[in-house]
Design a protein around this motif. Structure first.
Motif, PDB file in Angstrom:
ATOM      1  N   ALA A   1      -2.404 -30.591 -55.184  1.00 11.70           N
ATOM      2  CA  ALA A   1      -1.780 -29.729 -54.183  1.00 11.70           C
ATOM      3  C   ALA A   1      -0.519 -30.377 -53.629  1.00 11.70           C
ATOM      4  CB  ALA A   1      -2.770 -29.447 -53.051  1.00 11.70           C
ATOM      5  N   ALA A   2       0.388 -29.536 -53.140  1.00 14.36           N
ATOM      6  CA  ALA A   2       1.636 -30.040 -52.566  1.00 14.36           C
ATOM      7  C   ALA A   2       1.353 -30.864 -51.304  1.00 14.36           C
ATOM      8  CB  ALA A   2       2.560 -28.874 -52.237  1.00 14.36           C
ATOM      9  N   ARG A   3       2.158 -31.907 -51.097  1.00 11.99           N
ATOM     10  CA  ARG A   3       1.976 -32.771 -49.933  1.00 11.99           C
ATOM     11  C   ARG A   3       2.433 -32.064 -48.670  1.00 11.99           C
ATOM     12  NH1 ARG A   3       5.560 -38.016 -49.930  1.00 11.99           N
ATOM     13  NH2 ARG A   3       7.077 -36.408 -49.377  1.00 11.99           N
ATOM     14  N   GLU A   4       1.670 -32.241 -47.600  1.00 13.12           N
ATOM     15  CA  GLU A   4       2.021 -31.647 -46.319  1.00 13.12           C
ATOM     16  C   GLU A   4       2.614 -32.718 -45.416  1.00 13.12           C
ATOM     17  OE1 GLU A   4      -0.712 -28.024 -45.061  1.00 13.12           O
ATOM     18  OE2 GLU A   4      -1.935 -29.797 -45.434  1.00 13.12           O
ATOM     19  N   ASP A   5       3.891 -32.555 -45.087  1.00  9.30           N
ATOM     20  CA  ASP A   5       4.565 -33.522 -44.224  1.00  9.30           C
ATOM     21  C   ASP A   5       4.595 -33.090 -42.773  1.00  9.30           C
ATOM     22  OD1 ASP A   5       5.070 -35.338 -46.225  1.00  9.30           O
ATOM     23  OD2 ASP A   5       6.973 -34.418 -46.779  1.00  9.30           O
ATOM     24  N   VAL A   6       4.210 -31.883 -42.487  1.00 10.10           N
ATOM     25  CA  VAL A   6       4.166 -31.409 -41.115  1.00 10.10           C
ATOM     26  C   VAL A   6       3.134 -30.283 -41.035  1.00 10.10           C
ATOM     27  CG1 VAL A   6       6.018 -29.721 -41.482  1.00 10.10           C
ATOM     28  CG2 VAL A   6       5.553 -30.553 -39.182  1.00 10.10           C
ATOM     29  N   GLY A   7       2.412 -30.230 -39.907  1.00 14.55           N
ATOM     30  CA  GLY A   7       1.403 -29.194 -39.770  1.00 14.55           C
ATOM     31  C   GLY A   7       0.529 -29.424 -38.561  1.00 14.55           C
ATOM     32  N   ILE A   8      -0.594 -28.716 -38.509  1.00 14.16           N
ATOM     33  CA  ILE A   8      -1.550 -28.794 -37.413  1.00 14.16           C
ATOM     34  C   ILE A   8      -2.874 -29.308 -37.955  1.00 14.16           C
ATOM     35  CG2 ILE A   8      -2.863 -27.470 -35.715  1.00 14.16           C
ATOM     36  CD1 ILE A   8       0.034 -27.819 -34.963  1.00 14.16           C
ATOM     37  N   LEU A   9      -3.448 -30.277 -37.279  1.00 15.10           N
ATOM     38  CA  LEU A   9      -4.756 -30.825 -37.630  1.00 15.10           C
ATOM     39  C   LEU A   9      -5.773 -30.249 -36.650  1.00 15.10           C
ATOM     40  CD1 LEU A   9      -6.415 -32.803 -39.355  1.00 15.10           C
ATOM     41  CD2 LEU A   9      -5.907 -34.559 -37.641  1.00 15.10           C
ATOM     42  N   CYS A  10      -6.746 -29.523 -37.157  1.00 15.78           N
ATOM     43  CA  CYS A  10      -7.739 -28.864 -36.309  1.00 15.78           C
ATOM     44  C   CYS A  10      -9.128 -29.158 -36.856  1.00 15.78           C
ATOM     45  CB  CYS A  10      -7.485 -27.361 -36.259  1.00 15.78           C
ATOM     46  SG  CYS A  10      -8.668 -26.448 -35.261  1.00 15.78           S
ATOM     47  N   ASP A  11     -10.001 -29.671 -35.985  1.00 19.65           N
ATOM     48  CA  ASP A  11     -11.395 -29.929 -36.353  1.00 19.65           C
ATOM     49  C   ASP A  11     -12.280 -29.005 -35.521  1.00 19.65           C
ATOM     50  OD1 ASP A  11     -13.685 -31.043 -37.420  1.00 19.65           O
ATOM     51  OD2 ASP A  11     -13.815 -32.587 -35.866  1.00 19.65           O
ATOM     52  N   TRP A  12     -12.883 -28.043 -36.180  1.00 20.04           N
ATOM     53  CA  TRP A  12     -13.710 -27.054 -35.485  1.00 20.04           C
ATOM     54  C   TRP A  12     -15.040 -26.932 -36.233  1.00 20.04           C
ATOM     55  CZ3 TRP A  12     -11.358 -22.015 -33.145  1.00 20.04           C
ATOM     56  CH2 TRP A  12     -12.327 -21.368 -32.367  1.00 20.04           C
ATOM     57  N   PRO A  13     -16.031 -27.681 -35.843  1.00 15.98           N
ATOM     58  CA  PRO A  13     -17.351 -27.609 -36.505  1.00 15.98           C
ATOM     59  C   PRO A  13     -17.928 -26.203 -36.407  1.00 15.98           C
ATOM     60  CG  PRO A  13     -17.213 -29.562 -35.117  1.00 15.98           C
ATOM     61  CD  PRO A  13     -16.011 -28.726 -34.808  1.00 15.98           C
ATOM     62  N   LEU A  14     -18.713 -25.839 -37.417  1.00 15.38           N
ATOM     63  CA  LEU A  14     -19.251 -24.488 -37.482  1.00 15.38           C
ATOM     64  C   LEU A  14     -20.197 -24.174 -36.332  1.00 15.38           C
ATOM     65  CD1 LEU A  14     -20.003 -24.239 -41.319  1.00 15.38           C
ATOM     66  CD2 LEU A  14     -18.065 -23.301 -40.071  1.00 15.38           C
ATOM     67  N   ASP A  15     -20.867 -25.202 -35.772  1.00 15.09           N
ATOM     68  CA  ASP A  15     -21.847 -24.950 -34.717  1.00 15.09           C
ATOM     69  C   ASP A  15     -21.255 -25.105 -33.323  1.00 15.09           C
ATOM     70  OD1 ASP A  15     -21.391 -27.630 -34.937  1.00 15.09           O
ATOM     71  OD2 ASP A  15     -23.496 -28.243 -34.791  1.00 15.09           O
ATOM     72  N   ARG A  16     -19.951 -25.187 -33.213  1.00 15.34           N
ATOM     73  CA  ARG A  16     -19.297 -25.306 -31.906  1.00 15.34           C
ATOM     74  C   ARG A  16     -18.566 -24.017 -31.553  1.00 15.34           C
ATOM     75  NH1 ARG A  16     -18.518 -30.655 -30.273  1.00 15.34           N
ATOM     76  NH2 ARG A  16     -20.229 -31.921 -31.138  1.00 15.34           N
ATOM     77  N   ASP A  17     -18.426 -23.793 -30.239  1.00 16.36           N
ATOM     78  CA  ASP A  17     -17.708 -22.611 -29.767  1.00 16.36           C
ATOM     79  C   ASP A  17     -16.198 -22.791 -29.795  1.00 16.36           C
ATOM     80  OD1 ASP A  17     -20.090 -21.331 -29.300  1.00 16.36           O
ATOM     81  OD2 ASP A  17     -20.218 -21.990 -27.209  1.00 16.36           O
ATOM     82  N   GLY A  18     -15.729 -24.003 -29.888  1.00 14.00           N
ATOM     83  CA  GLY A  18     -14.302 -24.270 -29.912  1.00 14.00           C
ATOM     84  C   GLY A  18     -14.000 -25.525 -30.688  1.00 14.00           C
ATOM     85  N   PRO A  19     -12.729 -25.806 -30.946  1.00 14.39           N
ATOM     86  CA  PRO A  19     -12.360 -27.019 -31.703  1.00 14.39           C
ATOM     87  C   PRO A  19     -12.610 -28.284 -30.900  1.00 14.39           C
ATOM     88  CG  PRO A  19     -10.401 -25.889 -30.913  1.00 14.39           C
ATOM     89  CD  PRO A  19     -11.554 -25.001 -30.577  1.00 14.39           C
ATOM     90  N   THR A  20     -12.964 -29.336 -31.631  1.00 17.39           N
ATOM     91  CA  THR A  20     -13.118 -30.642 -30.989  1.00 17.39           C
ATOM     92  C   THR A  20     -11.843 -31.468 -31.058  1.00 17.39           C
ATOM     93  OG1 THR A  20     -13.952 -31.587 -33.062  1.00 17.39           O
ATOM     94  CG2 THR A  20     -15.586 -30.655 -31.529  1.00 17.39           C
ATOM     95  N   HIS A  21     -10.904 -31.027 -31.899  1.00 17.80           N
ATOM     96  CA  HIS A  21      -9.622 -31.733 -31.996  1.00 17.80           C
ATOM     97  C   HIS A  21      -8.548 -30.747 -32.437  1.00 17.80           C
ATOM     98  CE1 HIS A  21      -6.866 -35.143 -32.689  1.00 17.80           C
ATOM     99  NE2 HIS A  21      -6.413 -34.378 -33.668  1.00 17.80           N
TER     100      HIS A  21
END
Length: 621
Positions: free
Chosen positions: A336-356
């Motif tokens: 896959a193409a390298r991503e040099d800019v973007g958003i990092l989001c960690d949202w576990p399936l059992d949570r109501d919102g993202p943890t990061h």
């Protein structure tokens, strides 16, 4: 399973041939989530691994010779390699169809072949190779309508109608199926002075160009008066463009060419709800689409169901589909193409919102605090790559073909990139295959037929009578154009009409100063006649129209000027002069005009007259 449920897994397919499933199990061994598959199919099938394409010349040596720019187009290095891969694929498809025919006694249709890519970056090179080998295809290329050849010709025509002095646009129109001009015609046009349009109208030794010259003259008159959609509709009808492009296109691409023309006509009505009354605004909108993101540009016509053709698809769009033959293109570059800019989001399936949630830049600027999240992202990407490979391979019902181009950085001496899909199937011996020759490819194109649109040959048009004197013809056309523009201003309440200077008229009509001076004097003579003022002074008539068009007895008639008074109507025709031998022809023409107008206005007395360049009014000729 963790909560006590029974876990049921079905690892058997009814779609894929045995050879395809065997190679799937071998290629997916590095995936910890994969379980070996079985198949209920009784088809043995085959998997071919083609040799990697390299940048080589016809003799097999690295290409380092000079290119003749007059005969050989320039190709980027990446496109060159993908083009050679496309040639190899075309040969493989021809061989695969022959092998299936030998095995089953029946050759599969072209539509039972899918070419799968991860991204659309190199589709143009693959399409070029397939087109040259005579393999019909339908591409998943997005935003390509404005770049297609037939639509590019139409845009060049619209540019010419805006600026008749655009010689390059006129050359493209003439060389296209619209004009049918040869290289010799263009070379002849390039000699001389003035614009190509003036030279084209003055040509007397090339009768095959009379048709396009007449059409361009009519379209130039219609362009300022019609909305873009109506103008294009007129052009397609009068110029027989769908039929002519269908005849000119290879049989494999005929449906695509006709579909693109129709899609461009639809675009003229759909673009901003059709609110483009003038050509310049429409062309400006097209330029904006070309400069914008490719996702915003209009797609080529979708004619997948229209005729039998190979389908070129992204792997994502191929989910749920299947085909007898499936080809994995560019399999040696599956990272896959390298991503040099973007958003990092960690949202576990059992949570109501993202943890990061955070933004990131280049790898060297990310630090170590989020390393575990980036590592998890990489793991998910790697698994998605495995999933995509599974989807691609399992589209094949009978035969799978894997191809690619030799890698440079990170590749071994054979050009194979470690970890690529091609690398995962490198245990297969390269499939030996002869390159299909041009004669075989041409034979494929010759026998191909399409049920949707297969037009008969157009009947030859009768050659028009040779022009008498080009200078007189030019003056007549320019006088018509000037009178139309000046008297149009008169309808807005300006009378007496004001004639601009010679320089302005030359710019208006795209002619020389000498010609502008001649037609200015002629227009002044006409507008200066007191007896003719009632035909041009808005205060003296009820209504007036220039280039008045109407249909009568299956014919399309155009009146130079139509003026309506109380109780009567006048049909006026501008002529530079009246020769004795022309009187009878003009009398018949005006009688036809009178009959047509009388059906529209039965209560009016309809009269006809010629207005000559010296200001003479000749009634009833």
């Amino acid at each position: 399973a963790e909560r006590g449920a029974n876990l049921l897994r079905t690892n058997q397919t009814r779609r894929n041939a045995r050879a395809v499933v065997e190679e799937l199990n071998t290629g997916m061994q590095g995936n910890g989530l994969f379980s070996p598959q079985t198949t209920a199919s009784h088809v043995e099938g085959a998997v071919w691994r083609l040799a990697l394409a390299r940048e080589e010349d016809a003799e097999g040596e690295v290409a380092n010779t000079l290119r003749d720019p007059l005969t050989t187009p320039r190709m980027e290095q990446e496109d060159e390699r993908r083009y050679r891969e496309g040639l190899s694929i075309a040969s493989a498809l021809i061989a695969a169809r022959a092998a299936i025919r030998q095995e089953t006694g029946k050759e599969p249709p072209w539509a039972e072949t899918m070419l799968l890519v991860k991204k659309r970056a190199h589709l143009a090179a693959y399409e070029k190779a397939l087109r040259e080998m005579g393999v019909p295809f339908v591409s998943d290329k997005r935003g390509g309508l404005l770049e297609s050849l037939e639509v590019s010709d139409l845009i060049a025509l619209l540019n010419f109608l805006i600026t008749p002095g655009d010689d390059l646009a006129l050359a493209q129109v003439l060389k296209s199926p619209m004009g049918g001009a040869s290289d010799g015609d263009l070379i002849a046009l390039a000699r001389g002075e003035g614009s190509w349009w003036r030279r084209l109208q003055a040509m007397q030794d090339r009768p095959h160009l009379e048709r396009i010259t007449r059409l361009l003259r009519d379209w130039l008159r219609a362009a300022p008066q019609l909305p873009v959609h109506d103008l294009l509709d007129l052009i397609l009808h009068q110029g027989q463009l769908p039929e002519r492009y269908a005849e000119a296109a290879p049989a494999a691409m005929r449906g695509q060419a006709v579909g693109n023309i129709e899609a461009f006509l639809e675009l003229s009505l759909a673009l901003d709800a059709g609110r483009y009354p003038s050509l310049p605004k429409f062309i400006a909108a097209l330029h904006a689409l070309r400069r914008g993101d490719s996702g915003d540009a209009p797609d080529e016509a979708n004619v997948e169901a229209a005729f039998d053709a190979v389908r070129i698809l992204t792997i994502h769009s191929a989910k749920g589909l299947e085909a007898e033959i499936v080809v994995l293109l560019d399999a040696n570059h599956s990272e896959a193409a390298r991503e040099d800019v973007g958003i990092l989001c960690d949202w576990p399936l059992d949570r109501d919102g993202p943890t990061h949630f955070s933004a990131f830049g280049r790898k060297s600027e990310r630090g170590i605090a989020r390393s575990h999240l980036f590592n998890e992202e990489e793991r998910l990407k790697a698994q998605e790559d495995w999933n995509l490979l599974y989807v691609a391979v399992t589209r094949a019902k009978r035969m799978l073909i894997v191809s690619g181009v030799a890698g440079t950085r990170g590749a071994d001496e054979e050009g194979i990139v470690a970890g690529s899909w091609y690398d995962r199937l490198r245990h297969l011996p390269p499939h030996e295959m002869e390159q299909a020759d041009g004669a075989g490819a041409q034979a494929l194109a010759d026998i191909f037929s399409m049920a949707l649109f297969d037009p008969p040959a157009l009947p030859p048009e009768a050659a028009p009578a040779p022009l008498r004197q080009s200078d007189e013809i030019d003056e007549g056309v320019l006088l018509h154009g000037l009178m139309e523009r000046i008297t149009h201003s008169g309808q807005s309440g300006q009378w007496p009409a004001v004639l601009p200077g010679t320089e302005a008229i030359a710019r208006w009509l795209v002619c020389t100063r000498e010609q502008a001076g001649i037609v200015r004097a002629q227009a002044a003579a006409i507008l200066g006649q007191a007896a003719l003022a009632r035909f041009f002074d808005p205060a003296q008539y009820r209504a007036a129209h220039n280039e008045f068009e109407l249909a009568h007895d299956g014919q399309f008639l155009r009146l130079d000027r139509f003026v309506r008074f109380d109780g009567e109507a006048w049909i006026l025709d501008y002529k530079r002069q009246l020769l004795p031998g022309e009187r009878a022809d003009y009398r018949r023409q005006l009688a036809q005009y009178r009959e047509a107008v009388q059906t529209l206005y039965p209560d009016l007395s309809v009269k006809t007259a010629l207005i000559l360049a010296d200001g003479s009014l000749l009634e009833n000729v």
